[in-house]
Design a protein around this motif. Structure first.
Motif: not given
Ligand SMILES: [Zn+2]
Length: 470
Positions: A69-72, A130-132, A102-112
């Protein structure tokens, strides 16, 4: 006060009446022991029982769901500390890796992944923030401090997670030394292996020719001959069984099976072993070997798992730079009806054989897999796998498969993970989603609540033990 990272009603139905039933069903299965019949944790962890080094090495570096996900979104794998094949420079500071994560944690919203990690942060480390980017260092320090304590070593976590048995997955070329070490250590945790022969069954596997030679040396058989090659499999399967294996597992690009005559199979093997096989030969050989493995299963009792339909290493650049299992495997369309027919013609009616089918092609659930498993005694359906090991994936599986295959042609849950701290979270998600589904059957008067409670218990615990003979 409830921890906001893990709301007690998460994944339950929004309708209050159904939710109440789901809560009751879940309450009775929530704390059942974890049976993990298929997965990829490292047996070395349990053998050596060394501390996990740091939060990044625990949560980011080994988890392809995380780094793909981070790579994407533009984060180079080097910056996440993923080792390069050429030994070139990558990030080595775990705190820097964690901050990037942590800087990209929002990418995982809605994912398992978000559900699994929040569950681990909250239940393992008592985190309720929450991680941020702002909280990254605080979470890092909390986790890092915990990892130094004895109760965060692999064996202590294994016990805390309530794992009754866990299977790892090994190639026939490995000697199972970590399993031996676990056994000799006197520790009571049950860690078994599973026979995954892709490196010596798949002619397209990297290093196949050398693998075949080593396979012969290890087994003490002439793997340049077809009978010797089959004998080597029988011996290694027996060796794996002596370390608790109850299953084999096969990760083929398709679900193709074949049932050639002994003469044809031998001629095919000669082309394969001679190194001048075509792509069609390679596919036919993998197909024939599934049937050979089913034949061996009838003798030695190993359950046969088929995990087909992944286009492995789709990204050439990433494969060249980092190697396999780098988050670049992509599902393909899979045909089961025609592909499995040769194997089913040979063994589909055997009541003593268990073949567990997995899919990365959800379009096959209702059209192919449920009708097949709802008929052939040898077939069972594995739980939603990989990209579908998710709340929506599980719900779709139940909705599409249950009416034709029922619950008892399925095999409970597999966490199928390398990410050790996510194991309780994954089982918890499966238990919640199954209870939510069952609650709906109860409130629509298709199932009594007592029956639903029995099914919930079977799905969370008993079916995995029974199907995998654990
Ligand atoms: Zn797996």
């Amino acid at each position: 006060m409830d921890n906001p990272l893990i709301h007690p009603d998460r994944l339950f139905p929004p309708d209050p009446a159904t939710r109440t039933v789901a809560r009751r069903l879940y309450e009775a299965v929530r704390d059942l022991p974890i049976v993990s019949p298929h997965g990829h944790t490292d047996p070395r962890w349990y053998a050596l029982n060394e501390p996990f080094p740091d939060p990044a090495t625990l949560f980011v570096v080994p988890d392809h769901y995380v780094f793909r996900m981070l790579y994407s979104r533009g984060v180079p794998l080097e910056e996440l500390g993923i080792p390069r094949k050429d030994g070139g420079p990558v990030e080595t500071d775990p705190r820097a890796i964690w901050r990037r994560f942590a800087a990209h944690w929002h990418l995982f919203r809605g994912t398992p992944t978000r559900l699994w990690l929040d569950h681990a942060f909250a239940t393992l480390f008592g985190i309720d923030e929450p991680l941020s980017p702002a909280s990254a260092d605080r979470l890092y320090d909390t986790i890092a401090a915990a990892l130094e304590r004895p109760e965060y070593r692999p064996r202590a976590l294994f016990e805390r997670f309530g794992i009754e048995v866990i299977a790892t997955t090994e190639s026939p070329l490995y000697d199972l030394k970590w399993h031996r070490a676990i056994r000799e250590s006197g520790w009571g945790g049950r860690v078994i292996t599973a026979y995954r022969p892709d490196p010596v069954v798949d002619p397209d596997f990297p290093g196949f020719a050398e693998n075949l030679a080593r396979f012969g040396e290890i087994a003490g058989e002439d793997t340049r001959s077809w009978p010797g090659y089959l004998a080597a499999h029988r011996k290694r399967r027996a060796y794996f069984k002596s370390f608790g294996a109850t299953s084999s597992d096969h990760g083929h690009p398709s679900a193709a099976t074949a049932d050639l005559s002994p003469h044809e199979a031998e001629a095919l093997f000669r082309r394969i072993a001679g190194g001048d096989a075509s792509a069609a030969d390679a596919e036919l050989f993998r197909a024939q070997m599934l049937t050979e493995m089913a034949r061996m299963s009838l003798d030695d009792g190993l359950v046969l798992q088929i995990h087909p339909g992944s286009f492995r290493n789709h990204n050439e650049h990433i494969f060249g730079r980092f190697g396999r299992d780098m988050g670049a495997d992509i599902p393909t369309r899979t045909d089961y009806v025609r592909a499995l027919k040769p194997l089913l013609d040979a063994f589909g009616n055997e009541r003593d054989l268990t073949v567990i089918l997995f899919t990365l092609d959800e379009s096959t659930y209702a059209r192919e897999l449920a009708p097949l498993a709802g008929h052939y005694p040898a077939l069972r359906l594995g739980p939603p796998w990989w990209f579908f090991d998710s709340p929506e994936g599980m719900r779709r599986f139940r909705e599409l498969a249950t009416e034709t295959a029922g619950f008892y042609n399925t095999v409970g849950f597999n966490d199928d993970t390398r990410a050790f701290p996510s194991i309780p979270a994954r089982h918890d998600v499966a238990r919640r989603v199954d209870c939510a589904y069952l609650a709906e059957l109860v409130v629509t008067h298709r199932l009594g609540e007592d029956e639903a409670a029995e099914v919930a218990h079977d799905l969370a615990y008993r079916l995995a033990k029974e199907a995998y003979k654990l």
